[in-house]
Design an enzyme around this catalytic site. Structure first.
Site, mmCIF file in Angstrom:
data_model
loop_
_atom_site.group_PDB
_atom_site.id
_atom_site.type_symbol
_atom_site.label_atom_id
_atom_site.label_comp_id
_atom_site.label_asym_id
_atom_site.label_seq_id
_atom_site.Cartn_x
_atom_site.Cartn_y
_atom_site.Cartn_z
ATOM 1 C CE LYS A 5 -2.867 -2.372 -0.369
ATOM 2 N NZ LYS A 5 -3.620 -2.218 -1.544
ATOM 3 C CB SER A 53 -0.913 0.032 1.222
ATOM 4 O OG SER A 53 -1.614 1.268 1.232
ATOM 5 C CD GLU A 94 -7.149 3.446 0.065
ATOM 6 O OE1 GLU A 94 -6.165 2.788 0.456
ATOM 7 O OE2 GLU A 94 -7.441 3.573 -1.127
ATOM 8 C CG HIS A 148 -4.808 -0.594 3.916
ATOM 9 N ND1 HIS A 148 -5.049 -0.074 2.650
ATOM 10 C CD2 HIS A 148 -3.966 0.285 4.521
ATOM 11 C CE1 HIS A 148 -4.381 1.058 2.512
ATOM 12 N NE2 HIS A 148 -3.718 1.295 3.629
ATOM 13 C CG ASN A 149 -7.072 -1.398 -0.433
ATOM 14 O OD1 ASN A 149 -6.084 -1.209 0.274
ATOM 15 N ND2 ASN A 149 -6.985 -1.570 -1.733
HETATM 16 N N1 LIG Z 1 -1.774 1.891 -8.679
HETATM 17 C C1 LIG Z 1 -1.844 1.835 -7.342
HETATM 18 O O1 LIG Z 1 -1.919 2.859 -6.638
HETATM 19 C C2 LIG Z 1 -1.794 0.502 -6.649
HETATM 20 C C3 LIG Z 1 -1.594 0.475 -5.273
HETATM 21 C C4 LIG Z 1 -1.476 -0.759 -4.617
HETATM 22 C C5 LIG Z 1 -1.604 -1.923 -5.345
HETATM 23 N N2 LIG Z 1 -1.822 -1.876 -6.691
HETATM 24 C C6 LIG Z 1 -1.937 -3.146 -7.397
HETATM 25 O O2 LIG Z 1 -0.719 -3.410 -8.061
HETATM 26 C C7 LIG Z 1 -0.966 -4.197 -9.241
HETATM 27 C C8 LIG Z 1 -0.377 -3.469 -10.434
HETATM 28 O O3 LIG Z 1 -1.033 -2.207 -10.537
HETATM 29 P P1 LIG Z 1 -0.475 -1.022 -11.466
HETATM 30 O O4 LIG Z 1 -1.225 0.194 -11.045
HETATM 31 O O5 LIG Z 1 0.999 -0.992 -11.457
HETATM 32 O O6 LIG Z 1 -1.006 -1.513 -12.891
HETATM 33 P P2 LIG Z 1 -0.626 -0.986 -14.346
HETATM 34 O O7 LIG Z 1 0.055 0.328 -14.282
HETATM 35 O O8 LIG Z 1 -1.845 -1.111 -15.165
HETATM 36 O O9 LIG Z 1 0.454 -2.057 -14.851
HETATM 37 C C9 LIG Z 1 0.126 -3.373 -15.048
HETATM 38 C C10 LIG Z 1 1.354 -4.140 -15.536
HETATM 39 O O10 LIG Z 1 0.985 -5.499 -15.653
HETATM 40 C C11 LIG Z 1 1.272 -5.941 -16.974
HETATM 41 N N3 LIG Z 1 0.229 -6.876 -17.396
HETATM 42 C C12 LIG Z 1 -1.081 -6.624 -17.539
HETATM 43 N N4 LIG Z 1 -1.728 -7.747 -17.920
HETATM 44 C C13 LIG Z 1 -0.796 -8.704 -18.020
HETATM 45 C C14 LIG Z 1 -0.830 -10.067 -18.369
HETATM 46 N N5 LIG Z 1 -1.996 -10.668 -18.694
HETATM 47 N N6 LIG Z 1 0.319 -10.767 -18.367
HETATM 48 C C15 LIG Z 1 1.487 -10.152 -18.045
HETATM 49 N N7 LIG Z 1 1.590 -8.862 -17.708
HETATM 50 C C16 LIG Z 1 0.455 -8.149 -17.694
HETATM 51 C C17 LIG Z 1 1.284 -4.724 -17.830
HETATM 52 O O11 LIG Z 1 2.117 -5.003 -18.926
HETATM 53 P P3 LIG Z 1 1.911 -4.329 -20.384
HETATM 54 O O12 LIG Z 1 2.790 -3.120 -20.370
HETATM 55 O O13 LIG Z 1 2.364 -5.372 -21.319
HETATM 56 O O14 LIG Z 1 0.461 -4.001 -20.508
HETATM 57 C C18 LIG Z 1 1.855 -3.675 -16.882
HETATM 58 O O15 LIG Z 1 3.252 -3.696 -16.863
HETATM 59 C C19 LIG Z 1 -2.485 -4.379 -9.301
HETATM 60 O O16 LIG Z 1 -2.847 -5.573 -8.686
HETATM 61 C C20 LIG Z 1 -2.982 -3.199 -8.490
HETATM 62 O O17 LIG Z 1 -4.278 -3.418 -7.963
HETATM 63 C C21 LIG Z 1 -1.904 -0.701 -7.355
#
Ligand SMILES: NC(=O)c1ccc[n+]([C@@H]2O[C@H](COP(=O)([O-])OP(=O)(O)OC[C@H]3O[C@@H](n4cnc5c(N)ncnc54)[C@H](OP(=O)(O)O)[C@@H]3O)[C@@H](O)[C@H]2O)c1
Length: 470
Positions: A184, A130, A191, A187-188
């Site tokens: 987590k 988080s 939030e 937590h959300n």
């Molecule tokens: N953003 C936040 O604030 C936040 C906070 C805590 C947790 N999270 C969690 O962290 C995780 C990632 O979130 P993010 O915000 O970083 O997402 P993101 O920016 O959309 O990035 C997703 C990544 O995963 C890859 N991907 C998507 N589908 C795939 C597949 N089928 N096979 C292999 N790679 C794949 C994408 O690759 P490509 O470039 O090839 O599309 C990209 O590199 C999620 O579970 C999210 O809920 C996010």
């Protein structure tokens, strides 16, 4: 090139920041992204960390480039992408290589994946991370789940990259299987509720007191000096004071009132219902987001009832609102911790309740001054509802008048305050020695012969109506 200390798959918002954070802490990271151009652009911006970041354009190369036994973090969207990525990696890995899902997985999925890994004799971790992008880059709060030994294997890296509260890492093992992702999720959920309570206080200031966004921002800044001091109040002040570069209007005034969500608040509400540990303020927050999203319905409703709308002015002060937020916030955290306590029993986890409050003190979105007092309270009694802990009981008693006054005034003026209303209803239920459930029991017995307990004698009883109609 020497082999990397750890691997990371998925260079999206979170993965890229996490990789930089790991490198910043002196570890080398092998990185891979499905779309290879993203790996290249990531490396273009790596700057002085370039030497510790080892880019790869194939999973085979990634795996070959990590020191054995390998630890590989997945930072891809929760759900099918995680299963697909695990399926692609497994044939390339040795039996003692470990996959670490650091996304926002549904904890049921993590339970399943952990069980599959255990059956195959493979290590596996599901960790909740988080703090958004900034947290991932400079120190997130990390909630780990899986076998304790597997956590210990990567704990030095995870503790190094985590946020620190007075020098203590905000990274803790929560229990086996999906425990980390469950914590987590809650937590959300908290939030969602914390954000909704703040949004309702903004709504009362905007619509009930006629205050500008900037004036609301000043009130939030003031609150951030007191008991409500927290990241969410701080950013609420910042967004309230921001100006739209396109129109020069207050930024808040040009943002459409339709909230998005990724589902973790909903999961919290669902799990609370499943284990029978109610979280009504969180449920209200989830419902409020859904109702905000139903904009066409709301516009139709506003038009249909324009003639019955009352004067929206409310007779409350920012001090009343501050009290409402303090009392409401304690109520929603009490619900979240009560859910954690009950779910721990249900799923066989010995959740470290005080440590949960401790890892939330820094790095994560709900970090706040109040969490330190919650950690102290949970250290004394991990499973007592926080509203009964003397410190919080006294805070509720002192701030309840503001919560009640705000809720009544807002409702009288037709302003929607679902989270405040839920908080007061939760308090009124919790502080009732005699509820109205005797009526429910009588009704259930009348139509379904379900029986009831009596106040004056033991056993299962039925009312005189039985036999008259059944
Ligand atoms: N953003 C936040 O604030 C936040 C906070 C805590 C947790 N999270 C969690 O962290 C995780 C990632 O979130 P993010 O915000 O970083 O997402 P993101 O920016 O959309 O990035 C997703 C990544 O995963 C890859 N991907 C998507 N589908 C795939 C597949 N089928 N096979 C292999 N790679 C794949 C994408 O690759 P490509 O470039 O090839 O599309 C990209 O590199 C999620 O579970 C999210 O809920 C996010």
């Amino acid at each position: 090139m020497s082999k990397a200390d750890i691997g990371l798959v998925g260079l999206g918002t979170m993965g890229a920041m996490l990789a930089l954070n790991i490198a910043d802490n002196g570890y080398s990271v092998a990185v891979y992204n499905r779309t290879t151009s993203k790996t290249d652009s990531f490396m273009d911006q790596a700057g002085e960390l370039t030497d510790r970041l080892h880019p790869h354009h194939s999973l085979d190369a990634l795996v070959a480039g990590i020191e054995s036994p390998r630890n590989i973090i997945l930072m891809v969207p929760a759900g099918e992408a995680v299963d697909a990525q695990i399926a692609q990696l497994l044939p390339l890995l040795d039996p003692d290589d470990m996959i670490i899902d650091a996304g926002n997985a549904n904890f049921h999925d993590t339970q399943r994946r952990a069980a599959e890994a255990q059956a195959a004799g493979r290590p596996y971790l599901g960790i909740g991370v988080s703090g958004g992008a900034e947290g991932a880059r400079f120190g997130p709060s990390i909630m780990g789940g899986g076998q304790r030994g597997d956590w210990d294997r990567v704990a030095p890296i995870l503790e190094a990259i985590s946020a620190k509260y007075e020098g203590l890492p905000c990274a803790t093992w929560m229990g086996e299987g999906g425990a980390g992702h469950f914590v987590k999720t809650v937590h959300n959920g908290i939030e969602y509720a914390d954000m909704q309570l703040i949004a309702e206080s903004y709504g009362v200031m905007r619509d009930g007191l006629g205050m500008t966004a900037a004036a609301c921002g000043d009130v939030f800044s003031g609150w951030n000096e007191g008991l409500l001091k927290s990241y969410l109040i701080e950013i609420s002040a910042n967004v309230s004071k921001a100006t739209d570069p396109l129109t020069d209007l207050p930024m808040l005034d040009v943002i459409l009132d339709r909230a998005g969500q990724k589902g973790t608040g909903r999961w919290t509400a669902i799990e609370s219902q499943m284990v029978g540990a109610p979280v009504p303020v969180i449920e209200a927050a989830v419902a409020a987001r859904n109702l905000s999203a139903a904009r066409e319905l709301r516009l139709a409703g506003a038009a249909a009832f324009a003639d019955v709308k009352t004067d929206r002015a409310v007779d409350v002060t920012p001090q009343d609102l501050e009290q409402a937020l303090i009392a409401g916030k304690i109520m929603c955290y009490a619900q979240g911790f009560a859910l954690l306590s009950k779910a721990g029993e249900e799923y066989g986890w010995s959740l470290p309740m005080p440590d949960i409050a401790k890892v939330w003190r820094e790095g994560c979105i709900i970090r706040s001054a109040m969490l330190n007092d919650m950690a102290t309270a949970l250290e004394e009694d991990a499973n007592r509802n926080l509203v009964l802990v003397p410190h919080f009981r006294n805070l509720i008693a002192a701030n309840l008048p503001g919560l009640r006054k705000t809720t009544i005034a807002a409702q009288s003026a037709g302003l929607a305050v679902p989270a405040f209303s839920s908080a007061i209803a939760y308090f009124d239920m919790l502080s009732s020695a005699r509820t109205t459930a005797n009526m429910l029991q009588a009704q259930r017995d009348y139509f379904g012969a379900h029986g009831f307990e009596r106040v004056d004698r033991d056993g299962d009883h039925h009312g005189p109506w039985l036999g008259q109609h059944l």
